[in-house]
Design an enzyme around this catalytic site. Structure first.
Site, PDB file in Angstrom:
ATOM      1  N   THR A 205     -44.797 -87.703  59.690  1.00 35.76           N
ATOM      2  CA  THR A 205     -44.782 -88.970  58.967  1.00 35.76           C
ATOM      3  C   THR A 205     -43.367 -89.428  58.657  1.00 35.76           C
ATOM      4  O   THR A 205     -42.994 -90.578  58.925  1.00 35.76           O
ATOM      5  CB  THR A 205     -45.588 -88.839  57.668  1.00 35.76           C
ATOM      6  OG1 THR A 205     -46.931 -88.467  57.983  1.00 35.76           O
ATOM      7  CG2 THR A 205     -45.609 -90.159  56.909  1.00 35.76           C
TER       8      THR A 205
ATOM      9  N   TYR B 127     -58.367 -93.467  62.435  1.00 31.93           N
ATOM     10  CA  TYR B 127     -58.766 -94.877  62.506  1.00 31.93           C
ATOM     11  C   TYR B 127     -60.151 -95.090  61.874  1.00 31.93           C
ATOM     12  O   TYR B 127     -60.317 -95.926  60.992  1.00 31.93           O
ATOM     13  CB  TYR B 127     -58.754 -95.387  63.950  1.00 31.93           C
ATOM     14  CG  TYR B 127     -59.106 -96.855  64.038  1.00 31.93           C
ATOM     15  CD1 TYR B 127     -58.159 -97.833  63.737  1.00 31.93           C
ATOM     16  CD2 TYR B 127     -60.391 -97.267  64.382  1.00 31.93           C
ATOM     17  CE1 TYR B 127     -58.489 -99.179  63.779  1.00 31.93           C
ATOM     18  CE2 TYR B 127     -60.728 -98.608  64.424  1.00 31.93           C
ATOM     19  CZ  TYR B 127     -59.767 -99.559  64.130  1.00 31.93           C
ATOM     20  OH  TYR B 127     -60.098-100.893  64.170  1.00 31.93           O
TER      21      TYR B 127
ATOM     22  N   TYR C 117     -53.087 -81.176  59.253  1.00 33.09           N
ATOM     23  CA  TYR C 117     -52.210 -82.056  58.486  1.00 33.09           C
ATOM     24  C   TYR C 117     -53.049 -82.896  57.534  1.00 33.09           C
ATOM     25  O   TYR C 117     -53.673 -83.875  57.935  1.00 33.09           O
ATOM     26  CB  TYR C 117     -51.400 -82.938  59.443  1.00 33.09           C
ATOM     27  CG  TYR C 117     -50.265 -83.710  58.796  1.00 33.09           C
ATOM     28  CD1 TYR C 117     -49.954 -83.595  57.447  1.00 33.09           C
ATOM     29  CD2 TYR C 117     -49.502 -84.571  59.571  1.00 33.09           C
ATOM     30  CE1 TYR C 117     -48.917 -84.304  56.880  1.00 33.09           C
ATOM     31  CE2 TYR C 117     -48.446 -85.293  59.013  1.00 33.09           C
ATOM     32  CZ  TYR C 117     -48.167 -85.163  57.667  1.00 33.09           C
ATOM     33  OH  TYR C 117     -47.137 -85.872  57.106  1.00 33.09           O
TER      34      TYR C 117
ATOM     35  N   LYS D  83     -50.467 -78.284  56.486  1.00 34.94           N
ATOM     36  CA  LYS D  83     -49.491 -79.001  55.664  1.00 34.94           C
ATOM     37  C   LYS D  83     -50.264 -79.890  54.703  1.00 34.94           C
ATOM     38  O   LYS D  83     -51.046 -80.739  55.123  1.00 34.94           O
ATOM     39  CB  LYS D  83     -48.547 -79.847  56.501  1.00 34.94           C
ATOM     40  CG  LYS D  83     -47.491 -80.578  55.660  1.00 34.94           C
ATOM     41  CD  LYS D  83     -46.541 -81.398  56.533  1.00 34.94           C
ATOM     42  CE  LYS D  83     -45.373 -81.942  55.717  1.00 34.94           C
ATOM     43  NZ  LYS D  83     -45.738 -82.971  54.736  1.00 34.94           N
TER      44      LYS D  83
END
Length: 303
Positions: free
Chosen positions: A48, A111, A141, A171
């Site tokens: 990110t 999405y 993630y 994470k």
């Protein structure tokens, strides 16, 4: 090829060329800096903070090969490879593995909102089963604020049970330490070889005590040496207070733009401030304030 070492990671920012393309050579050199003088044990490129979802599929497919050509140590990199399309995530993860980098950080497909636990499990399972290589190491993630697609604890536990060491860790970018500790408790954390990385260095000691493996943070692009010094002392030390102060400084600004501005000042290279739309660099006022905050932070460093 080995699993990523535990410790302090930077979610590395990404340099861009004038035409908006990723400057791959510059990113490799920057990650080499981060894992030497920059104070990091490892790096997570194209996540990110690295604007990974604004970088083309083609360039990300070639990235791990460039790291390999530069002799970068595979155990010090976890490449962001998540994608909305399962096949894209498969192709990116396999490209990293084929280049000698088995550690990949995989967002859920973000999405379609409110997917079922079964649907999320199938996405990760399809990736792992299609690649079909026991050397692969997948880090889930969890970043619900950005992806709007959380990874439930039960899904993480099921994937770990189904695929063993291939599902290497997670994470947690939720910013909620209780969430990271819940993942650690349910999976066994480092004691069960499941490496959980909270996203803030301010949580370092709480995380290590709770079974986490270290941290992967955007602000360690600039402050990893503070973190290493704080880690070497204790949670109540002046050095760790400086870590929390540095994180507080970073949190006052758009994180990616601020880290790029600090790198531009460090290197004297203003091209570091380029952002991929829709993100923008810091305003002149923000730059002035950041410079003042950094001077204050430097002045407050413990002897």
């Amino acid at each position: 090829m080995t699993k990523a070492i535990r410790g302090i990671y930077a979610a590395a920012v990404s340099p861009f060329k004038e035409d908006g393309a990723l400057d791959t050579a510059k990113l490799v050199a920057y990650c080499q800096y981060l894992t030497t003088d920059g104070g990091c044990d490892g790096v997570a490129p194209t996540g990110t903070t690295g604007e990974g979802n604004s970088i083309s599929f083609r360039q990300k497919m070639e990235l791990a090969g460039a790291f390999a050509d530069a002799g970068f140590e595979p155990q010090r990199a976890i490449f962001g490879t998540g994608a909305c399309a399962t096949q894209d995530a498969i192709d990116l993860s396999k490209a990293a593995l084929d280049a000698g980098f088995p550690n990949v950080l995989v967002l859920p497909p973000f999405y379609y909102k409110n997917p079922s636990d079964e649907g999320l499990h199938r996405y990760f399972a399809q990736l792992i089963e299609t690649i079909g290589d026991d050397r692969l190491r997948v880090y889930l993630y969890h970043f619900p604020q950005m992806s709007a697609t959380p990874i439930p604890v039960d899904v993480a536990v099921r994937l770990k049970k189904d695929f063993g060491p291939v599902v290497a860790g997670l994470k947690d970018s939720s910013g909620d330490m209780s969430q990271a500790l819940a993942f650690a408790k349910a999976t066994g954390g480092v004691d069960a070889d499941f490496d959980i990385y909270p996203s803030s260095e301010a949580f370092l000691f709480e995380g290590l005590e709770g079974g986490c493996a270290g941290i992967i943070s955007g602000s360690t692009n600039a402050f990893a040496n503070y973190v290493q010094k704080g880690k070497a002392e204790c949670a109540d030390s002046a050095a760790f207070a400086q870590v929390k102060a540095a994180r507080g400084t970073a949190s006052k600004y758009p994180l990616m733009a601020a880290m790029k501005q600090l790198e531009a000042w460090r290197t004297g290279d203003d091209t570091w401030t380029r952002m991929a739309p829709p993100l923008v660099p810091l305003s002149d006022e923000q730059k002035t304030n950041l410079k003042a905050d950094m001077e204050a932070l430097k002045a407050s460093e413990p002897a």
